[in-house]
Motif scaffolding. Sequence first.
Motif, PDB file in Angstrom:
ATOM      1  N   GLN A 174       0.855  -1.189   0.000  1.00  0.00           N
ATOM      2  CA  GLN A 174       0.000   0.000   0.000  1.00  0.00           C
ATOM      3  C   GLN A 174       0.892   1.240   0.000  1.00  0.00           C
ATOM      4  OE1 GLN A 174      -2.182  -1.424   3.522  1.00  0.00           O
ATOM      5  NE2 GLN A 174      -4.037  -1.500   2.272  1.00  0.00           N
ATOM      6  N   PHE A 175       0.724   2.084  -1.008  1.00  0.00           N
ATOM      7  CA  PHE A 175       1.641   3.222  -1.126  1.00  0.00           C
ATOM      8  C   PHE A 175       1.217   4.408  -0.265  1.00  0.00           C
ATOM      9  CE2 PHE A 175      -1.310   3.922  -4.667  1.00  0.00           C
ATOM     10  CZ  PHE A 175      -1.514   5.289  -4.694  1.00  0.00           C
ATOM     11  N   GLY A 176       0.131   4.261   0.468  1.00  0.00           N
ATOM     12  CA  GLY A 176      -0.276   5.312   1.382  1.00  0.00           C
ATOM     13  C   GLY A 176      -1.617   4.994   2.005  1.00  0.00           C
ATOM     14  N   SER A 177      -2.131   5.957   2.715  1.00  0.00           N
ATOM     15  CA  SER A 177      -3.425   5.784   3.379  1.00  0.00           C
ATOM     16  C   SER A 177      -4.211   7.079   3.301  1.00  0.00           C
ATOM     17  CB  SER A 177      -3.228   5.380   4.846  1.00  0.00           C
ATOM     18  OG  SER A 177      -2.505   6.382   5.555  1.00  0.00           O
ATOM     19  N   ARG A 178      -5.529   6.937   3.369  1.00  0.00           N
ATOM     20  CA  ARG A 178      -6.381   8.126   3.393  1.00  0.00           C
ATOM     21  C   ARG A 178      -6.200   8.883   4.707  1.00  0.00           C
ATOM     22  NH1 ARG A 178     -12.411   6.559   1.675  1.00  0.00           N
ATOM     23  NH2 ARG A 178     -12.118   4.942   3.248  1.00  0.00           N
ATOM     24  N   GLY A 179      -6.605  10.130   4.707  1.00  0.00           N
ATOM     25  CA  GLY A 179      -6.577  10.924   5.925  1.00  0.00           C
ATOM     26  C   GLY A 179      -7.767  10.594   6.821  1.00  0.00           C
ATOM     27  N   TYR A 180      -7.796  11.230   7.975  1.00  0.00           N
ATOM     28  CA  TYR A 180      -8.815  10.921   8.985  1.00  0.00           C
ATOM     29  C   TYR A 180      -9.260  12.221   9.639  1.00  0.00           C
ATOM     30  CZ  TYR A 180     -10.813   8.913  13.288  1.00  0.00           C
ATOM     31  OH  TYR A 180     -11.649   8.562  14.325  1.00  0.00           O
ATOM     32  N   SER A 181     -10.572  12.341   9.856  1.00  0.00           N
ATOM     33  CA  SER A 181     -11.075  13.496  10.598  1.00  0.00           C
ATOM     34  C   SER A 181     -12.374  13.153  11.303  1.00  0.00           C
ATOM     35  CB  SER A 181     -11.307  14.684   9.658  1.00  0.00           C
ATOM     36  OG  SER A 181     -11.678  15.840  10.406  1.00  0.00           O
ATOM     37  N   ASP A 182     -12.508  13.639  12.517  1.00  0.00           N
ATOM     38  CA  ASP A 182     -13.767  13.594  13.258  1.00  0.00           C
ATOM     39  C   ASP A 182     -14.260  15.022  13.424  1.00  0.00           C
ATOM     40  OD1 ASP A 182     -14.325  10.811  13.965  1.00  0.00           O
ATOM     41  OD2 ASP A 182     -12.459  10.897  15.091  1.00  0.00           O
ATOM     42  N   ILE A 183     -15.446  15.278  12.900  1.00  0.00           N
ATOM     43  CA  ILE A 183     -16.054  16.610  12.990  1.00  0.00           C
ATOM     44  C   ILE A 183     -17.377  16.480  13.730  1.00  0.00           C
ATOM     45  CG2 ILE A 183     -16.769  18.666  11.758  1.00  0.00           C
ATOM     46  CD1 ILE A 183     -13.929  17.979  11.130  1.00  0.00           C
ATOM     47  N   GLU A 184     -17.516  17.243  14.799  1.00  0.00           N
ATOM     48  CA  GLU A 184     -18.744  17.234  15.600  1.00  0.00           C
ATOM     49  C   GLU A 184     -19.696  18.303  15.083  1.00  0.00           C
ATOM     50  OE1 GLU A 184     -18.695  16.769  20.145  1.00  0.00           O
ATOM     51  OE2 GLU A 184     -19.112  18.907  19.838  1.00  0.00           O
ATOM     52  N   PHE A 185     -20.901  17.890  14.698  1.00  0.00           N
ATOM     53  CA  PHE A 185     -21.950  18.807  14.236  1.00  0.00           C
ATOM     54  C   PHE A 185     -23.023  18.901  15.321  1.00  0.00           C
ATOM     55  CE2 PHE A 185     -19.786  18.059  10.393  1.00  0.00           C
ATOM     56  CZ  PHE A 185     -20.186  18.986   9.444  1.00  0.00           C
ATOM     57  N   LYS A 186     -23.384  20.113  15.681  1.00  0.00           N
ATOM     58  CA  LYS A 186     -24.380  20.324  16.743  1.00  0.00           C
ATOM     59  C   LYS A 186     -25.567  21.101  16.183  1.00  0.00           C
ATOM     60  CE  LYS A 186     -22.902  20.460  20.823  1.00  0.00           C
ATOM     61  NZ  LYS A 186     -22.283  20.730  22.142  1.00  0.00           N
ATOM     62  N   PHE A 187     -26.783  20.578  16.447  1.00  0.00           N
ATOM     63  CA  PHE A 187     -28.010  21.143  15.894  1.00  0.00           C
ATOM     64  C   PHE A 187     -28.947  21.616  17.002  1.00  0.00           C
ATOM     65  CE2 PHE A 187     -26.311  18.142  12.902  1.00  0.00           C
ATOM     66  CZ  PHE A 187     -26.469  18.748  11.671  1.00  0.00           C
ATOM     67  N   ILE A 302     -28.490  13.397  22.276  1.00  0.00           N
ATOM     68  CA  ILE A 302     -29.241  14.626  22.543  1.00  0.00           C
ATOM     69  C   ILE A 302     -28.971  15.006  23.989  1.00  0.00           C
ATOM     70  CG2 ILE A 302     -31.529  15.650  22.792  1.00  0.00           C
ATOM     71  CD1 ILE A 302     -32.470  13.964  20.488  1.00  0.00           C
ATOM     72  N   GLU A 303     -28.460  16.207  24.155  1.00  0.00           N
ATOM     73  CA  GLU A 303     -28.093  16.677  25.490  1.00  0.00           C
ATOM     74  C   GLU A 303     -28.498  18.137  25.621  1.00  0.00           C
ATOM     75  OE1 GLU A 303     -24.395  15.122  27.869  1.00  0.00           O
ATOM     76  OE2 GLU A 303     -23.780  16.870  26.712  1.00  0.00           O
ATOM     77  N   ASN A 304     -29.256  18.449  26.701  1.00  0.00           N
ATOM     78  CA  ASN A 304     -29.781  19.808  26.901  1.00  0.00           C
ATOM     79  C   ASN A 304     -30.553  20.286  25.671  1.00  0.00           C
ATOM     80  OD1 ASN A 304     -28.545  20.017  29.476  1.00  0.00           O
ATOM     81  ND2 ASN A 304     -26.618  20.638  28.512  1.00  0.00           N
ATOM     82  N   GLY A 305     -31.239  19.333  25.046  1.00  0.00           N
ATOM     83  CA  GLY A 305     -32.064  19.662  23.893  1.00  0.00           C
ATOM     84  C   GLY A 305     -31.330  19.728  22.573  1.00  0.00           C
ATOM     85  N   LEU A 306     -29.993  19.783  22.595  1.00  0.00           N
ATOM     86  CA  LEU A 306     -29.205  19.905  21.372  1.00  0.00           C
ATOM     87  C   LEU A 306     -28.791  18.518  20.877  1.00  0.00           C
ATOM     88  CD1 LEU A 306     -26.834  22.866  22.376  1.00  0.00           C
ATOM     89  CD2 LEU A 306     -29.007  22.974  21.137  1.00  0.00           C
ATOM     90  N   LEU A 307     -28.833  18.323  19.570  1.00  0.00           N
ATOM     91  CA  LEU A 307     -28.421  17.053  18.975  1.00  0.00           C
ATOM     92  C   LEU A 307     -26.993  17.192  18.450  1.00  0.00           C
ATOM     93  CD1 LEU A 307     -30.429  14.712  16.670  1.00  0.00           C
ATOM     94  CD2 LEU A 307     -28.091  15.343  16.070  1.00  0.00           C
ATOM     95  N   THR A 308     -26.126  16.268  18.859  1.00  0.00           N
ATOM     96  CA  THR A 308     -24.733  16.263  18.424  1.00  0.00           C
ATOM     97  C   THR A 308     -24.434  14.961  17.716  1.00  0.00           C
ATOM     98  OG1 THR A 308     -24.082  17.639  20.325  1.00  0.00           O
ATOM     99  CG2 THR A 308     -22.336  16.463  19.152  1.00  0.00           C
ATOM    100  N   VAL A 309     -23.892  15.060  16.515  1.00  0.00           N
ATOM    101  CA  VAL A 309     -23.508  13.866  15.757  1.00  0.00           C
ATOM    102  C   VAL A 309     -22.047  14.014  15.331  1.00  0.00           C
ATOM    103  CG1 VAL A 309     -24.307  14.829  13.546  1.00  0.00           C
ATOM    104  CG2 VAL A 309     -24.107  12.352  13.820  1.00  0.00           C
ATOM    105  N   ASN A 310     -21.314  12.906  15.400  1.00  0.00           N
ATOM    106  CA  ASN A 310     -19.932  12.908  14.917  1.00  0.00           C
ATOM    107  C   ASN A 310     -19.901  12.354  13.499  1.00  0.00           C
ATOM    108  OD1 ASN A 310     -16.862  12.979  15.504  1.00  0.00           O
ATOM    109  ND2 ASN A 310     -17.186  10.946  14.649  1.00  0.00           N
ATOM    110  N   LEU A 311     -19.301  13.106  12.605  1.00  0.00           N
ATOM    111  CA  LEU A 311     -19.078  12.621  11.246  1.00  0.00           C
ATOM    112  C   LEU A 311     -17.613  12.219  11.126  1.00  0.00           C
ATOM    113  CD1 LEU A 311     -21.079  15.054   8.928  1.00  0.00           C
ATOM    114  CD2 LEU A 311     -21.818  12.932  10.027  1.00  0.00           C
ATOM    115  N   ASN A 312     -17.404  10.948  10.789  1.00  0.00           N
ATOM    116  CA  ASN A 312     -16.052  10.423  10.620  1.00  0.00           C
ATOM    117  C   ASN A 312     -15.714  10.446   9.129  1.00  0.00           C
ATOM    118  OD1 ASN A 312     -14.421   7.437  10.278  1.00  0.00           O
ATOM    119  ND2 ASN A 312     -13.620   8.951  11.714  1.00  0.00           N
ATOM    120  N   PHE A 313     -14.756  11.294   8.765  1.00  0.00           N
ATOM    121  CA  PHE A 313     -14.322  11.419   7.373  1.00  0.00           C
ATOM    122  C   PHE A 313     -13.056  10.607   7.142  1.00  0.00           C
ATOM    123  CE2 PHE A 313     -16.854  15.189   8.036  1.00  0.00           C
ATOM    124  CZ  PHE A 313     -17.434  15.466   6.814  1.00  0.00           C
ATOM    125  N   ARG A 314     -12.995   9.924   5.995  1.00  0.00           N
ATOM    126  CA  ARG A 314     -11.768   9.294   5.509  1.00  0.00           C
ATOM    127  C   ARG A 314     -11.408  10.046   4.229  1.00  0.00           C
ATOM    128  NH1 ARG A 314     -10.076   5.353   9.258  1.00  0.00           N
ATOM    129  NH2 ARG A 314     -11.830   5.219  10.729  1.00  0.00           N
TER     130      ARG A 314
END
Length: 437
Positions: A174-187, A302-314
Motif C-alpha cells: 500500500q503506497f499510502g493511506s487516506r486521511g482521517y477526521s472527526d467533525i462534531e456537528f451540533k443542531f 441529545i443533550e440539553n435539547g441539542l443534537l450532536t452527531v460525529n461525522l467520521n471522514f476518511r
Amino acid sequence: MNINWNDSFQVRNIISDYSLRLLAINSINSNYFGIQKVFKELQIICNELNFCYDIQADGLVMRISNNPLNFHRSCKLALVCHIDTVDYDKLKWKYNPLGEISNGRIYGRGIIDDKGALVLALLSAKAYENVFHKPWIIIVGSSEEGIWIDMEKYNLENHPLPDYATTLDGDGVQFGSRGYSDIEFKFTPKPFNGAFIERIDLPGSAINIVPGFAKATLSDGNIISKIGKACHSSIPHNGKNALTLLVQELYVIFKNQFPTFLQLMNDIQDCTLSNFEVIDTINQINGISVLPTSVCPTTCKIENGLLTVNLNFRISICTKESDFLDLISNLSNRYNANIRIIKLTMPNFINPTSPMIMSQLKAYEKVLGRKAIATIAPGIGYNAAFKAKYGCNIFGPRFAVCDDEEDLCHCNDESRSIDDLLKFYKMLCTFMKDFLT
C-alpha cells in the motif's frame, strides 16, 4: 544464534517462540506497565539476536539495528512496528488471548496487529544482515492504537530521517493511506407541537465504528430501536448504519424537530460526498485508482435539547487540507450547524512507482506467485505518523485482500497461520535483500 535461515522448519519454530513470548504480555494501548514489559522482553530477544537497541521518546519508542551507528545517521530503510494492542474480552475468546498455538495457527491479541509483524521484521533483518550493504533500522512504537504520542515525541527529538520507511501493518503493498477526521456537528431543535425525541442511545458506539444498534426515547414514553451491522468506519459500505435506519424510521419527527440534521443524514446515506461540493478532483495517482473521500455518522446524542452527531471522514489522498476545511465550513453553513474539529490528520502517501514500492511488488510476486498492485489503505495508517525523506508506506503483514483469508485483526480469537507468517517472512527477506544491497 545458530539458525539456518533457509530451513523453514527452524524458522517456523523461532517465529512461534518469539511470537508467544511477546503475546504473553498484556500490552493494550495506554497500559504503560504492560508496554514496558514488552520492551524488556524485546531487549532480551535483541540480545539473543545480537542486535543493539536504545529507548527514545520518554520510553515510548525503541530503536533496533545491527550497528549502533545506525541510530545517529540516515538509514536507507526503516521498518516501523508497534507493540500496543486493542483491548479484548477473555470470555469471548475460545483460545488464549495471550498466546496459544492450535491447528497450525498462532492465536493471541496482536499476532496480526502488530507483534507478529515485529517478530518477522527482526528475523528478516537477522537472516541476511551480512549481505545488506546499506544501513537499516527498526522503529518500535507503543501508541498506535490510540493517540500517536509516541511518534509525536520521537519526531520532536529530531533524529536522522531514513530515506524510506515502511510500516508492517496492513494488506499487501500500500503506497499510502487516506486521511482521517472527526467533525462534531451540533443542531438546535426547531419548536413544534407533538411527540419529540428526548434521547438517542447508540450502545457500544465509537467514533471510528459504524453503529450497529440505535435507540430513541420519545417524549410520550415510546422507545424505537433499529438494528444494523457494525463495522470499521473506513469501510462503511461493509456495514449497515443503525443510526441512519433510526432516522428514516422517525423521519417525520426528525423533520419537525431537527430538519437540517435530517437533511444532512439524507445527503450522506451512501457514505460519499456525491451530494456535497466535489473536493476529489483527481481520482488517480500515476494511473493508479485511489479511494474517494467517505463520510460516516458514528456517534450521536441529545443533550440539553441539542443534537450532536460525529461525522467520521476518511479523506482521499487527492485532497488538500485547505479544500477540506472549506468543505467543512460550507457544510456548517448549509445545515445551520455549529461544528468542532475533534481530529484532523491529512492523507500520507509516496510515489507508487518509487524504488521501494517496486521492490516490494517484486518480492510479493516472487513469494506468492501472483502479481500485486500498490493500493491505498482505506483507513488511516501509522505511516502517517512516521517521517522519512521520501515517505513511508505500508507493507503486509497480511497479503492483498483478494489473496488472503478474512481479516481477523482486532477480532475475538485474532489469529494467523504459521504458514502465512512464514510466507511474509520470506517476502520481507526478499524485499530487504533487494532494497539494501
